[in-house]
Design a protein around this motif. Structure first.
Motif, PDB file in Angstrom:
ATOM      1  N   PRO A   3      84.771  -7.910  13.735  1.00 60.68           N
ATOM      2  CA  PRO A   3      84.557  -6.609  14.371  1.00 60.68           C
ATOM      3  C   PRO A   3      83.688  -6.725  15.624  1.00 60.68           C
ATOM      4  CG  PRO A   3      83.025  -6.864  12.569  1.00 60.68           C
ATOM      5  CD  PRO A   3      83.827  -8.141  12.628  1.00 60.68           C
ATOM      6  N   CYS A   4      83.924  -5.843  16.584  1.00 62.20           N
ATOM      7  CA  CYS A   4      83.023  -5.701  17.729  1.00 62.20           C
ATOM      8  C   CYS A   4      83.295  -4.332  18.353  1.00 62.20           C
ATOM      9  CB  CYS A   4      83.193  -6.826  18.737  1.00 62.20           C
ATOM     10  SG  CYS A   4      84.830  -7.013  19.396  1.00 62.20           S
ATOM     11  N   ASP A   5      82.427  -3.929  19.270  1.00 60.17           N
ATOM     12  CA  ASP A   5      82.584  -2.619  19.898  1.00 60.17           C
ATOM     13  C   ASP A   5      83.641  -2.637  20.990  1.00 60.17           C
ATOM     14  OD1 ASP A   5      80.547  -1.340  18.377  1.00 60.17           O
ATOM     15  OD2 ASP A   5      79.039  -2.268  19.651  1.00 60.17           O
ATOM     16  N   ALA A   6      83.701  -3.718  21.712  1.00 57.02           N
ATOM     17  CA  ALA A   6      84.636  -3.798  22.832  1.00 57.02           C
ATOM     18  C   ALA A   6      85.038  -5.247  23.071  1.00 57.02           C
ATOM     19  CB  ALA A   6      84.017  -3.225  24.098  1.00 57.02           C
ATOM     20  N   VAL A   7      86.290  -5.419  23.441  1.00 57.31           N
ATOM     21  CA  VAL A   7      86.800  -6.729  23.844  1.00 57.31           C
ATOM     22  C   VAL A   7      87.222  -6.640  25.302  1.00 57.31           C
ATOM     23  CG1 VAL A   7      88.697  -8.375  23.585  1.00 57.31           C
ATOM     24  CG2 VAL A   7      87.533  -7.490  21.562  1.00 57.31           C
ATOM     25  N   VAL A   8      86.806  -7.622  26.074  1.00 57.62           N
ATOM     26  CA  VAL A   8      87.201  -7.734  27.475  1.00 57.62           C
ATOM     27  C   VAL A   8      88.128  -8.939  27.589  1.00 57.62           C
ATOM     28  CG1 VAL A   8      86.421  -8.149  29.828  1.00 57.62           C
ATOM     29  CG2 VAL A   8      85.056  -6.707  28.299  1.00 57.62           C
ATOM     30  N   PHE A  25      74.436  -1.640  27.539  1.00 64.05           N
ATOM     31  CA  PHE A  25      74.562  -0.398  26.763  1.00 64.05           C
ATOM     32  C   PHE A  25      74.366  -0.653  25.270  1.00 64.05           C
ATOM     33  CE2 PHE A  25      77.650   1.107  30.271  1.00 64.05           C
ATOM     34  CZ  PHE A  25      76.638   1.756  30.953  1.00 64.05           C
ATOM     35  N   ARG A  26      74.008  -1.897  24.955  1.00 64.21           N
ATOM     36  CA  ARG A  26      73.736  -2.341  23.579  1.00 64.21           C
ATOM     37  C   ARG A  26      75.004  -2.326  22.729  1.00 64.21           C
ATOM     38  NH1 ARG A  26      68.549   0.379  21.124  1.00 64.21           N
ATOM     39  NH2 ARG A  26      68.679  -1.493  19.830  1.00 64.21           N
ATOM     40  N   ARG A  27      76.092  -2.703  23.354  1.00 59.36           N
ATOM     41  CA  ARG A  27      77.368  -2.813  22.651  1.00 59.36           C
ATOM     42  C   ARG A  27      77.645  -4.275  22.308  1.00 59.36           C
ATOM     43  NH1 ARG A  27      78.550   1.944  20.513  1.00 59.36           N
ATOM     44  NH2 ARG A  27      78.325   3.628  22.055  1.00 59.36           N
ATOM     45  N   ARG A  28      78.274  -4.480  21.166  1.00 58.51           N
ATOM     46  CA  ARG A  28      78.736  -5.819  20.794  1.00 58.51           C
ATOM     47  C   ARG A  28      80.031  -6.075  21.560  1.00 58.51           C
ATOM     48  NH1 ARG A  28      79.427  -5.028  14.531  1.00 58.51           N
ATOM     49  NH2 ARG A  28      80.352  -3.127  15.426  1.00 58.51           N
ATOM     50  N   ILE A  99      90.826 -10.082  16.227  1.00 55.28           N
ATOM     51  CA  ILE A  99      89.623  -9.289  16.440  1.00 55.28           C
ATOM     52  C   ILE A  99      90.029  -7.825  16.475  1.00 55.28           C
ATOM     53  CG2 ILE A  99      87.657  -8.882  17.966  1.00 55.28           C
ATOM     54  CD1 ILE A  99      89.555 -11.966  18.695  1.00 55.28           C
ATOM     55  N   ARG A 100      89.225  -6.993  15.885  1.00 60.80           N
ATOM     56  CA  ARG A 100      89.468  -5.550  15.937  1.00 60.80           C
ATOM     57  C   ARG A 100      88.366  -4.903  16.764  1.00 60.80           C
ATOM     58  NH1 ARG A 100      91.072  -2.336  10.638  1.00 60.80           N
ATOM     59  NH2 ARG A 100      93.098  -3.155  11.315  1.00 60.80           N
ATOM     60  N   ALA A 101      88.758  -3.991  17.657  1.00 64.58           N
ATOM     61  CA  ALA A 101      87.790  -3.293  18.499  1.00 64.58           C
ATOM     62  C   ALA A 101      88.317  -1.904  18.822  1.00 64.58           C
ATOM     63  CB  ALA A 101      87.544  -4.066  19.792  1.00 64.58           C
ATOM     64  N   PRO A 102      87.419  -0.917  18.903  1.00 65.13           N
ATOM     65  CA  PRO A 102      87.849   0.435  19.253  1.00 65.13           C
ATOM     66  C   PRO A 102      88.184   0.612  20.730  1.00 65.13           C
ATOM     67  CG  PRO A 102      85.492   0.383  18.870  1.00 65.13           C
ATOM     68  CD  PRO A 102      86.015  -0.967  18.496  1.00 65.13           C
ATOM     69  N   ALA A 103      87.739  -0.304  21.589  1.00 66.33           N
ATOM     70  CA  ALA A 103      88.018  -0.198  23.023  1.00 66.33           C
ATOM     71  C   ALA A 103      88.283  -1.581  23.596  1.00 66.33           C
ATOM     72  CB  ALA A 103      86.846   0.457  23.747  1.00 66.33           C
ATOM     73  N   MET A 267      83.871   3.487  28.678  1.00 64.70           N
ATOM     74  CA  MET A 267      84.059   2.951  27.324  1.00 64.70           C
ATOM     75  C   MET A 267      82.856   3.260  26.452  1.00 64.70           C
ATOM     76  SD  MET A 267      85.725  -0.686  28.540  1.00 64.70           S
ATOM     77  CE  MET A 267      85.977  -1.449  26.934  1.00 64.70           C
ATOM     78  N   HIS A 268      81.662   3.059  27.001  1.00 65.94           N
ATOM     79  CA  HIS A 268      80.439   3.345  26.246  1.00 65.94           C
ATOM     80  C   HIS A 268      80.375   4.819  25.858  1.00 65.94           C
ATOM     81  CE1 HIS A 268      76.270   3.429  25.025  1.00 65.94           C
ATOM     82  NE2 HIS A 268      75.947   4.218  26.034  1.00 65.94           N
ATOM     83  N   ASN A 269      80.667   5.686  26.809  1.00 67.11           N
ATOM     84  CA  ASN A 269      80.624   7.118  26.506  1.00 67.11           C
ATOM     85  C   ASN A 269      81.687   7.507  25.486  1.00 67.11           C
ATOM     86  OD1 ASN A 269      78.453   7.695  28.164  1.00 67.11           O
ATOM     87  ND2 ASN A 269      79.728   8.063  29.962  1.00 67.11           N
ATOM     88  N   ARG A 270      82.842   6.883  25.565  1.00 66.23           N
ATOM     89  CA  ARG A 270      83.888   7.158  24.572  1.00 66.23           C
ATOM     90  C   ARG A 270      83.431   6.729  23.186  1.00 66.23           C
ATOM     91  NH1 ARG A 270      89.475   7.849  24.522  1.00 66.23           N
ATOM     92  NH2 ARG A 270      90.527   7.002  22.676  1.00 66.23           N
TER      93      ARG A 270
END
Length: 276
Positions: A3-8, A25-28, A99-103, A267-270
């Motif tokens: 899991p993570c918050d975002a994948v680039v 923004f303290r995102r993983r 990997i799963r990410a919401p954004a 992405m952070h705001n979403r």
């Protein structure tokens, strides 16, 4: 499944800038890059803000990578094979892992169409062969310039370059033979015409936006094949963002990093459940 918050996806200037913002923004955040960035081809850029004496592409990428690591960004060398919408986000597969990410942010760039000429990569590194008049035509002021390509693109680039030099020649693809010296380009035209020597050869062969992952996900492209995005860099697929050369034709580092900052903030705001 990791899991993570975002994948680039993409570890060039756009991808690394977005990752830096997201980490702050303290995102993983996880960056997945496959192969060298297109920016690594830049011998020395003089229009990148903040570098009055110029900066090489590899040096710039090293600085961005160091900055990303300082804020806890994880960067892995891996080719993303599939990107699939899933419950509450996306599943990204490299074949070896999922990997799963919401954004997700795509910073996959473009692939230049390169002619098959011996020594061309070394000539690019020496700035004898160039691909971006906007980037470095200033340094070719008053020089002997050739433009390789056909049709409207070659003519438009030649017209642009004539604001820097009166000595600009368009060479059609397959017309004669090109070879490279240490600091010059030699062209032997077809037929009986005399050989010519140029200081620089600009390639006007176009490029291919790397949109396959997004298109398979349902994202829309414009007539030029670039991904279409909203004012916050989100594609037509909810939660899927894009920045850099894959978005529009003005392939510039400053544009890529600016778009990355916009996308990362959205992405952070979403993820916060807020409007962009």
């Amino acid at each position: 499944m990791e899991p993570c918050d975002a994948v680039v996806v993409g570890a060039g200037p756009a991808g690394l800038t977005a990752a830096i913002y997201l980490a702050r923004f303290r995102r993983r955040v996880l960056v997945l890059g496959a192969g060298p960035s297109r920016a690594s081809w830049i011998p020395e850029s003089h229009n990148t803000p903040g570098f009055p004496h110029g900066v090489g592409g590899t040096d710039l990428l090293a600085r961005l990578t160091e900055q990303a690591h300082a804020f806890g960004v994880h960067i892995r060398e891996a080719l993303v094979r599939t990107l699939t919408p899933a419950a509450e986000g996306f599943e990204i597969s490299t074949g070896a892992r999922t990997i799963r990410a919401p954004a997700v942010l795509l910073a996959t760039g473009v692939r230049d169409r390169m002619p098959e000429l011996p020594g061309i990569e070394a000539a690019v590194c020496r700035s004898v062969v160039r691909m971006c008049p906007i980037c470095d035509a200033y340094e070719a002021t008053g020089k002997r310039i050739a433009v390789l390509g056909d049709g409207g693109l070659a003519q438009r680039e030649a017209a642009f370059l004539r604001t820097y030099s009166d000595d600009v020649t368009v060479i059609g693809s397959g017309d004669g033979r090109l070879s490279f010296d240490t600091a010059a380009v030699r062209w032997t035209p077809s037929g009986d015409a005399a050989p010519q020597v140029f200081d620089h050869l600009y390639l006007a062969l176009g490029c291919e936006p790397q949109t396959e992952l997004a298109v398979r996900c349902g994202a829309r492209c414009d007539d030029s094949g670039n991904l279409t995005v909203d004012p916050h860099q989100m594609t037509s697929v909810e939660g899927l963002y894009a920045a850099g050369d894959v978005v529009r034709g003005l392939n510039q580092i400053s544009v890529a990093t600016g778009e990355a900052a916009i996308a990362a903030t959205a992405m952070h705001n979403r993820l916060r459940g807020q409007a962009p």
